[in-house]
Design a protein around this motif. Structure first.
Motif, PDB file in Angstrom:
ATOM      1  N   LYS A 283       1.446  17.187 -10.529  1.00 55.21           N
ATOM      2  CA  LYS A 283       2.257  16.409  -9.601  1.00 55.21           C
ATOM      3  C   LYS A 283       1.364  15.565  -8.688  1.00 55.21           C
ATOM      4  O   LYS A 283       1.604  14.364  -8.509  1.00 55.21           O
ATOM      5  N   GLU A 284       0.332  16.188  -8.158  1.00 50.49           N
ATOM      6  CA  GLU A 284      -0.611  15.449  -7.307  1.00 50.49           C
ATOM      7  C   GLU A 284      -1.254  14.297  -8.070  1.00 50.49           C
ATOM      8  O   GLU A 284      -1.415  13.194  -7.534  1.00 50.49           O
ATOM      9  N   THR A 285      -1.619  14.579  -9.317  1.00 54.27           N
ATOM     10  CA  THR A 285      -2.268  13.553 -10.132  1.00 54.27           C
ATOM     11  C   THR A 285      -1.356  12.356 -10.333  1.00 54.27           C
ATOM     12  O   THR A 285      -1.774  11.200 -10.232  1.00 54.27           O
ATOM     13  N   MET A 286      -0.088  12.656 -10.611  1.00 53.89           N
ATOM     14  CA  MET A 286       0.869  11.570 -10.827  1.00 53.89           C
ATOM     15  C   MET A 286       1.063  10.754  -9.553  1.00 53.89           C
ATOM     16  O   MET A 286       1.114   9.528  -9.596  1.00 53.89           O
ATOM     17  N   LEU A 287       1.141  11.461  -8.459  1.00 57.42           N
ATOM     18  CA  LEU A 287       1.284  10.765  -7.178  1.00 57.42           C
ATOM     19  C   LEU A 287       0.095   9.839  -6.939  1.00 57.42           C
ATOM     20  O   LEU A 287       0.256   8.679  -6.561  1.00 57.42           O
ATOM     21  N   ALA A 288      -1.095  10.370  -7.198  1.00 58.16           N
ATOM     22  CA  ALA A 288      -2.306   9.573  -7.020  1.00 58.16           C
ATOM     23  C   ALA A 288      -2.253   8.319  -7.871  1.00 58.16           C
ATOM     24  O   ALA A 288      -2.681   7.236  -7.451  1.00 58.16           O
ATOM     25  N   ALA A 289      -1.698   8.480  -9.079  1.00 62.43           N
ATOM     26  CA  ALA A 289      -1.662   7.359 -10.018  1.00 62.43           C
ATOM     27  C   ALA A 289      -0.768   6.228  -9.534  1.00 62.43           C
ATOM     28  O   ALA A 289      -0.887   5.096  -9.992  1.00 62.43           O
ATOM     29  N   MET A 290       0.129   6.534  -8.621  1.00 61.92           N
ATOM     30  CA  MET A 290       1.034   5.493  -8.124  1.00 61.92           C
ATOM     31  C   MET A 290       0.351   4.581  -7.108  1.00 61.92           C
ATOM     32  O   MET A 290       0.900   3.557  -6.720  1.00 61.92           O
ATOM     33  N   GLY A 291      -0.837   4.959  -6.698  1.00 58.79           N
ATOM     34  CA  GLY A 291      -1.607   4.103  -5.803  1.00 58.79           C
ATOM     35  C   GLY A 291      -1.030   4.061  -4.401  1.00 58.79           C
ATOM     36  O   GLY A 291       0.015   4.651  -4.114  1.00 58.79           O
ATOM     37  N   ASP A 292      -1.724   3.340  -3.549  1.00 58.18           N
ATOM     38  CA  ASP A 292      -1.303   3.207  -2.156  1.00 58.18           C
ATOM     39  C   ASP A 292      -0.241   2.108  -2.039  1.00 58.18           C
ATOM     40  O   ASP A 292      -0.534   0.929  -2.249  1.00 58.18           O
ATOM     41  N   PRO A 293       0.995   2.492  -1.685  1.00 59.28           N
ATOM     42  CA  PRO A 293       2.104   1.532  -1.643  1.00 59.28           C
ATOM     43  C   PRO A 293       1.907   0.420  -0.623  1.00 59.28           C
ATOM     44  O   PRO A 293       2.624  -0.586  -0.665  1.00 59.28           O
ATOM     45  N   ASN A 294       0.933   0.584   0.281  1.00 58.82           N
ATOM     46  CA  ASN A 294       0.713  -0.450   1.299  1.00 58.82           C
ATOM     47  C   ASN A 294      -0.180  -1.589   0.813  1.00 58.82           C
ATOM     48  O   ASN A 294      -0.204  -2.662   1.391  1.00 58.82           O
ATOM     49  N   MET A 295      -0.901  -1.312  -0.250  1.00 57.24           N
ATOM     50  CA  MET A 295      -1.776  -2.352  -0.789  1.00 57.24           C
ATOM     51  C   MET A 295      -0.952  -3.382  -1.567  1.00 57.24           C
ATOM     52  O   MET A 295       0.131  -3.070  -2.061  1.00 57.24           O
ATOM     53  N   PRO A 296      -1.496  -4.591  -1.694  1.00 65.69           N
ATOM     54  CA  PRO A 296      -0.850  -5.545  -2.606  1.00 65.69           C
ATOM     55  C   PRO A 296      -0.935  -5.033  -4.044  1.00 65.69           C
ATOM     56  O   PRO A 296      -1.858  -4.283  -4.380  1.00 65.69           O
ATOM     57  N   LEU A 297      -0.008  -5.458  -4.869  1.00 71.99           N
ATOM     58  CA  LEU A 297       0.182  -4.847  -6.187  1.00 71.99           C
ATOM     59  C   LEU A 297      -1.086  -4.688  -7.010  1.00 71.99           C
ATOM     60  O   LEU A 297      -1.369  -3.598  -7.524  1.00 71.99           O
ATOM     61  N   VAL A 298      -1.842  -5.751  -7.142  1.00 68.11           N
ATOM     62  CA  VAL A 298      -3.022  -5.690  -8.013  1.00 68.11           C
ATOM     63  C   VAL A 298      -4.022  -4.659  -7.501  1.00 68.11           C
ATOM     64  O   VAL A 298      -4.548  -3.842  -8.263  1.00 68.11           O
ATOM     65  N   GLU A 299      -4.241  -4.680  -6.193  1.00 68.80           N
ATOM     66  CA  GLU A 299      -5.158  -3.696  -5.603  1.00 68.80           C
ATOM     67  C   GLU A 299      -4.585  -2.292  -5.742  1.00 68.80           C
ATOM     68  O   GLU A 299      -5.311  -1.330  -6.009  1.00 68.80           O
ATOM     69  N   ARG A 300      -3.316  -2.227  -5.562  1.00 73.39           N
ATOM     70  CA  ARG A 300      -2.635  -0.931  -5.676  1.00 73.39           C
ATOM     71  C   ARG A 300      -2.797  -0.341  -7.072  1.00 73.39           C
ATOM     72  O   ARG A 300      -3.038   0.856  -7.230  1.00 73.39           O
ATOM     73  N   LEU A 301      -2.671  -1.186  -8.077  1.00 78.42           N
ATOM     74  CA  LEU A 301      -2.834  -0.700  -9.453  1.00 78.42           C
ATOM     75  C   LEU A 301      -4.262  -0.243  -9.698  1.00 78.42           C
ATOM     76  O   LEU A 301      -4.496   0.839 -10.252  1.00 78.42           O
ATOM     77  N   LYS A 302      -5.213  -1.047  -9.263  1.00 77.41           N
ATOM     78  CA  LYS A 302      -6.616  -0.652  -9.407  1.00 77.41           C
ATOM     79  C   LYS A 302      -6.857   0.696  -8.748  1.00 77.41           C
ATOM     80  O   LYS A 302      -7.490   1.586  -9.318  1.00 77.41           O
ATOM     81  N   ASP A 303      -6.337   0.835  -7.550  1.00 76.14           N
ATOM     82  CA  ASP A 303      -6.496   2.084  -6.807  1.00 76.14           C
ATOM     83  C   ASP A 303      -5.851   3.251  -7.541  1.00 76.14           C
ATOM     84  O   ASP A 303      -6.436   4.333  -7.653  1.00 76.14           O
ATOM     85  N   GLY A 304      -4.656   2.998  -8.064  1.00 80.00           N
ATOM     86  CA  GLY A 304      -3.939   4.051  -8.788  1.00 80.00           C
ATOM     87  C   GLY A 304      -4.678   4.495 -10.028  1.00 80.00           C
ATOM     88  O   GLY A 304      -4.844   5.695 -10.282  1.00 80.00           O
ATOM     89  N   ILE A 305      -5.158   3.547 -10.797  1.00 79.51           N
ATOM     90  CA  ILE A 305      -5.885   3.878 -12.031  1.00 79.51           C
ATOM     91  C   ILE A 305      -7.134   4.689 -11.703  1.00 79.51           C
ATOM     92  O   ILE A 305      -7.402   5.720 -12.312  1.00 79.51           O
ATOM     93  N   ALA A 306      -7.892   4.208 -10.725  1.00 79.14           N
ATOM     94  CA  ALA A 306      -9.133   4.903 -10.364  1.00 79.14           C
ATOM     95  C   ALA A 306      -8.861   6.312  -9.849  1.00 79.14           C
ATOM     96  O   ALA A 306      -9.532   7.269 -10.234  1.00 79.14           O
ATOM     97  N   SER A 307      -7.856   6.453  -8.997  1.00 79.76           N
ATOM     98  CA  SER A 307      -7.534   7.780  -8.465  1.00 79.76           C
ATOM     99  C   SER A 307      -7.097   8.727  -9.575  1.00 79.76           C
ATOM    100  O   SER A 307      -7.514   9.887  -9.620  1.00 79.76           O
TER     101      SER A 307
END
Lengths: 208, 208
Positions: free
Chosen positions: B68-92
Motif C-alpha cells: 500500500k505504501e509503495t503504491m501511494l509513493a508511486a502516485m507522486g506528490d500531488p502538489n508538483m506539476p504533472l511531469v515532475e510528479r510522474l518523475k517523482d512517482g516513478i523514482a519513489s
DNA sequence: ATAGTTATTAACAATTTTGTCAAACAATTT
DNA sequence: AAATTGTTTGACAAAATTGTTAATAACTAT
C-alpha cells in the motif's frame, strides 16, 4: 469405448500435469489432483512417470523449448532494417505471450529461483542470445552513427521490452480489477497493450 | 545469556518466517525450516502462532501494508506539476522496490493468485487508487489540452510504469547472467535502470 | 484360443509435514 | 520460598502426500 476417446492416459496425465504445474507451481501441485484432472487413478501417474519430479521435468522440457522459441521470436527478423526489426521482434514476442499466458509466471518462479534448473536453461540459450545482442548492438551503433536513432544500449533496451511485454501477463489478475472497465475485453486490451509497448520503445530510440 | 541477545523467540520466528515465505512461497515454506532459522524447536512456532496459516497471515499483513505504501509513493506528490510528479512517482516507486526486492514476486504469486487474499488487498487499495487515477487523468487531460504533453491514458501509463519498475526485480536472477558484465555492480545497474525507466516514460508523454 | 505384453486398479507402505501435549524449566509475583 | 504465569522441549499423534505392489483386466500377436 469408441475409438475417438482413446487418447492415451499417458497423454491425458501430461496435459493435466501441465495445467497443474503451470497454475500452482511445483510445490503447490498435487499428484492426486493431476490424476483426477486426467481421469485416472494416481497410481497411473507413477506407472508412466515414476515420480512427481520426473513428471515435472517432462513439463519443464516443453516450457524450455517454448521459452527458447519466444526469445528467438523477440530478436526479430535479422533481414529487416533495425527499427522495423525491433517492431517485429516486440510484436512477435508479445504474441508468444498471448499464446502462452501462464508461461511467464511459471518460468520466473520455477526455473529462475532454482539454480540447478536455471543453469540448464542458461546453457541452452545464453550463447545464441549473446550473438543476437552483439548483432543488434552493432546495427544500433551504425544507425546511431548515421543519425537515424538515438545511441542505445541493447541489453537495457531488451530489459525494457521484456518488462513491458511480460509483466502484464504475470500481473494480469492484479491489473484487471484495478484497471476496471479498461479491460472490459481482454482481446482489445492486449492489442492496445502491444501497440503501446511498441510506441514506448519507438519513442525511446527515435531522435527528436 | 546476556541481556542483549534476549530478542524474543516470537520475534525471531516472525523474522525467519518472513524470509522463508518471501523466498519460497506458502507452499514451499516449511515450518521446521522456519524454526531452525529462528533457532527454536518447531513446537515454539505453534505455541506462538498456532498454525502455519496464521503465521503466514502475520507476514501477509506486513506485506500488504508495504504494498500500500509503495503504491501511494508511486502516485507522486500531488502538489508538483504533472511531469515532475510522474518523475517523482516513478523514482519513489522504484526506490521502494530496491528496499523490498523480494516483495514483487511474493505479491504476484501468493496474493494475486489466491482470490480470497486478493480481495482482501483489493478492498484496501482499490478506492484510493481510483481517486488518484481520476486525479492524474484530469491533470493529464488539462496538460494535453494546453499542448504541454501528448494525450495519455493514465491506466495504460501506470501499467507501463509498473512493468518497467517491477519486472527487473521479479526477473533479476534471469537478467543477471544474460546481461553479463552489464550488471557487474548491482547498485549501479539499479540506478541506471531507474533513470532509464523515467526516460522511457518521459519520452512517451512529451510532445515532439 | 492362448501366451505374452501392456494398462489399470485398489489397497497399502513410506515419508513428509503439520499440529498437540504433558512435563520440565524459567521468570515473576506474592 | 511458594505460587503463579509464561516459555521451552521432546516425544508423539494426525494428516496429507508421494510412492509401491500384487492382483486383475485389456489388448496384441501368434
Amino acid at each position: 469405448m469408441t475409438e475417438i476417446d482413446k487418447i492415451s492416459s499417458e497423454q491425458l496425465i501430461l496435459e493435466a500435469a501441465e495445467q497443474e504445474f503451470l497454475t500452482k507451481g511445483y510445490d503447490g501441485a498435487r499428484t492426486i489432483s493431476i490424476a483426477q484432472k486426467a481421469g485416472v487413478t494416481h497410481a497411473m501417474l507413477h506407472y508412466y512417470y515414476r515420480t512427481k519430479r520426473q513428471l515435472f521435468e517432462c513439463i519443464l522440457a516443453k516450457t524450455i523449448n517454448t521459452v527458447k522459441e519466444t526469445m528467438l521470436a523477440a530478436m526479430g527478423d535479422p533481414n529487416m532494417p533495425l527499427v522495423e526489426r525491433l517492431k517485429d521482434g516486440i510484436a512477435s514476442h508479445f504474441d508468444h505471450m498471448v499464446a502462452n499466458p501462464l508461461l511467464p509466471r511459471f518460468f520466473l518462479n520455477e526455473i529462475i529461483s532454482r539454480p540447478e534448473l536455471y543453469s540448464l536453461l542458461y546453457e541452452r540459450v545464453a550463447s545464441f542470445i549473446r550473438e543476437f545482442f552483439a548483432d543488434l548492438q552493432s546495427e544500433a551503433d551504425a544507425a546511431a552513427e548515421r543519425g537515424e536513432i538515438e545511441k542505445i544500449d541493447i541489453p537495457m533496451l531488451i530489459i525494457s521490452i521484456m518488462s513491458l511485454n511480460i509483466f502484464p501477463f504475470v500481473a494480469y489478475h492484479f491489473i484487471e480489477p484495478v484497471m476496471g472497465t479498461i479491460i472490459a475485453d481482454r482481446e482489445i486490451f492486449l492489442e492496445e497493450r502491444k501497440a503501446e509497448n511498441i510506441e514506448l520503445i519507438m519513442r525511446r530510440i527515435i531522435k527528436h
